[in-house]
Design a protein around this motif. Structure first.
Motif, PDB file in Angstrom:
ATOM      1  N   THR A   1      31.697  35.099  36.613  1.00 46.41           N
ATOM      2  CA  THR A   1      32.718  35.879  37.057  1.00 46.41           C
ATOM      3  C   THR A   1      32.128  36.875  38.104  1.00 46.41           C
ATOM      4  OG1 THR A   1      34.549  37.206  36.655  1.00 46.41           O
ATOM      5  CG2 THR A   1      32.320  37.918  35.557  1.00 46.41           C
TER       6      THR A   1
ATOM      7  N   THR B   1      37.355  37.736  31.390  1.00 49.65           N
ATOM      8  CA  THR B   1      36.751  38.928  30.999  1.00 49.65           C
ATOM      9  C   THR B   1      37.250  40.075  31.925  1.00 49.65           C
ATOM     10  OG1 THR B   1      34.950  37.907  29.754  1.00 49.65           O
ATOM     11  CG2 THR B   1      34.613  40.338  30.637  1.00 49.65           C
ATOM     12  N   ARG B   2      37.594  41.301  31.590  1.00 49.78           N
ATOM     13  CA  ARG B   2      37.898  42.205  32.567  1.00 49.78           C
ATOM     14  C   ARG B   2      37.428  43.678  32.085  1.00 49.78           C
ATOM     15  NH1 ARG B   2      37.982  38.286  34.947  1.00 49.78           N
ATOM     16  NH2 ARG B   2      39.562  37.860  36.583  1.00 49.78           N
TER      17      ARG B   2
ATOM     18  N   HIS C   1      37.442  41.519  41.363  1.00 46.46           N
ATOM     19  CA  HIS C   1      37.058  40.999  40.387  1.00 46.46           C
ATOM     20  C   HIS C   1      37.648  39.860  40.025  1.00 46.46           C
ATOM     21  CE1 HIS C   1      35.708  41.001  35.566  1.00 46.46           C
ATOM     22  NE2 HIS C   1      35.184  39.909  36.302  1.00 46.46           N
ATOM     23  N   HIS C   2      36.727  38.557  40.316  1.00 49.52           N
ATOM     24  CA  HIS C   2      37.322  37.181  40.288  1.00 49.52           C
ATOM     25  C   HIS C   2      36.669  36.301  39.279  1.00 49.52           C
ATOM     26  CE1 HIS C   2      39.472  38.731  43.971  1.00 49.52           C
ATOM     27  NE2 HIS C   2      40.480  38.284  43.293  1.00 49.52           N
TER      28      HIS C   2
ATOM     29  N   PRO D   1      35.557  48.884  36.036  1.00 52.08           N
ATOM     30  CA  PRO D   1      34.507  47.952  36.611  1.00 52.08           C
ATOM     31  C   PRO D   1      33.285  48.579  37.332  1.00 52.08           C
ATOM     32  CG  PRO D   1      36.793  47.053  37.280  1.00 52.08           C
ATOM     33  CD  PRO D   1      37.036  48.548  36.790  1.00 52.08           C
TER      34      PRO D   1
END
Length: 385
Positions: free
Chosen positions: A178, A226-227, A260-261, A231
């Motif tokens: 990620t 997942t996050r 976020h990807h 961040p």
């Protein structure tokens, strides 16, 4: 041979395809579901093959003016030790240009500006695509129906048109990594144009821009989905002991700027990039991991090759068959190479494997490393009339 096309998707590949088709005399409509035609990605590196494609599309000079050449940098360990140095001057001597870094939004704007406003149908969701026979393809867009001689599917990794054309294909899968990324708010005094740092199952890199700001990215081995609640704070925690300028880059970034990807790819190659009068292009055809920096470059290659094939004729079917024959082997080979580069680079996590990789990199002569790069960069585009 007919000369009307609908391009589904207004990203880098779709806009480039539209420019190429217009350069050979085709009437083109780009259909994009987003209400604002822009690219929210952070930054991008363009290698010689992508830059040559942009030259053939007539926008290469503008892109070069807005971009920054990558002459210095390389790959390091978290402690700052160099594993491999970049020699941008040697690469420039070999292929005529260094790799160049540019914000994705800037590249996207320059491509948009090469098209007339009436060619862009924004805020419109492309519906079912029907091949009606007699060389006509129909695309529904809300209350609008577009009939064309060709549909270019540039609708990204989650392409609905690809699913329509290949209903049994498994589609994109998670790569195991990620990525979090952003562009700094302010300029920094960076000593290098481009860097990658490899740890255990983690990578941090940056691309310097003309205005002194920089794009950075952090790639992590994590379960899909997942996050983090914060961040930027999470990255400060994970990379707090890594060498400068990594802390400086994070400190120069606004919390809300972080994207976020998950990194997905088409691991199962498509059997063709063409179905009837539908041509797949870019991520819709060959979504790959970013480990070689070739995703956008391959989409640009697709765009020029498609336009050149159609210009050469003698009919759409023959041209599309030639496009598939030329693009599928190369782009799928590069996708495999990118996947392997990830396995041997950022995704390595076992200490012994990391040590062996680092030793091999330090022992590899610079000329050998340049030859490896040239395998992907030394592509000559077909000429467009």
């Amino acid at each position: 041979m007919g000369n009307t096309a609908v391009v589904v998707g207004g990203g880098i590949g779709g806009l480039a395809a539209a420019i190429g088709l217009r350069r050979i005399g085709w009437e083109v409509t780009v259909v994009e579901r987003a209400s604002v035609l822009d690219d929210t990605g952070a930054g991008i590196s363009l290698a010689a093959n992508g830059l040559r494609a942009l030259d053939e599309l007539g926008v290469g000079a503008a892109v070069r003016e807005a971009a920054r050449g990558q002459y210095s940098g390389g790959t390091r360990t978290p402690g700052g030790r160099w594993l491999a140095r970049m020699d941008g001057a040697a690469l420039e001597r070999a292929v005529g240009t260094p790799i160049m870094g540019i914000p994705r939004s800037t590249l996207h704007r320059l491509l948009r500006e090469a098209l007339p406003a009436e060619a862009l149908l924004i805020g419109s969701q492309a519906g079912p695509v029907q091949q009606l026979g007699a060389g006509t393809v129909r695309v529904g867009c809300g209350d609008t129906v577009l009939d064309a001689d060709l549909v270019v599917a540039a609708d990204g990794i989650g392409s609905k048109i690809r699913s329509l054309c290949f209903p049994t294909h498994p589609g994109p899968v998670y790569s195991g990594s990620t990525v979090l990324r952003a562009i700094t708010e302010q300029a920094l005094e960076l000593r290098t144009d481009f860097e990658l740092t490899w740890g255990h199952g983690a990578e941090f890199g940056h691309i310097a821009f003309n205005d002194g700001r920089a794009e950075w990215h952090a790639v992590l081995n994590l379960p899909a989905g997942t996050r983090f609640a914060d961040p930027l704070a999470e990255l400060h925690r994970r990379f707090r002991s890594w060498h400068n300028p990594i802390p400086d880059l994070l400190n120069a970034t606004a919390r809300e700027a972080v994207l976020h990807h998950d990194v997905n790819e088409l691991r199962t190659p498509l059997p063709s990039y063409v179905v009837g009068r539908i041509a797949l292009l870019g991520d819709a055809a060959h979504a790959m991991t970013p480990n070689l920096g070739q995703g956008a470059c391959q989409a640009l290659e697709d765009a020029v090759t498609l336009a050149a094939a159609l210009a050469a004729g003698p009919d759409v079917e023959a041209a599309l068959a030639r496009y598939d024959a030329e693009r599928r082997p190369r782009s799928q080979a590069i996708a495999r190479a990118a996947r392997h580069a990830g396995w041997m680079g950022q995704q390595l996590s076992l200490p012994l494997a990391v040590t062996l990789r680092n030793t091999a990199m330090r022992m590899t002569p610079a000329r050998a490393a340049t030859r490896m790069i040239l395998r992907h960069h030394a592509w000559i585009p077909p000429r467009l009339a």
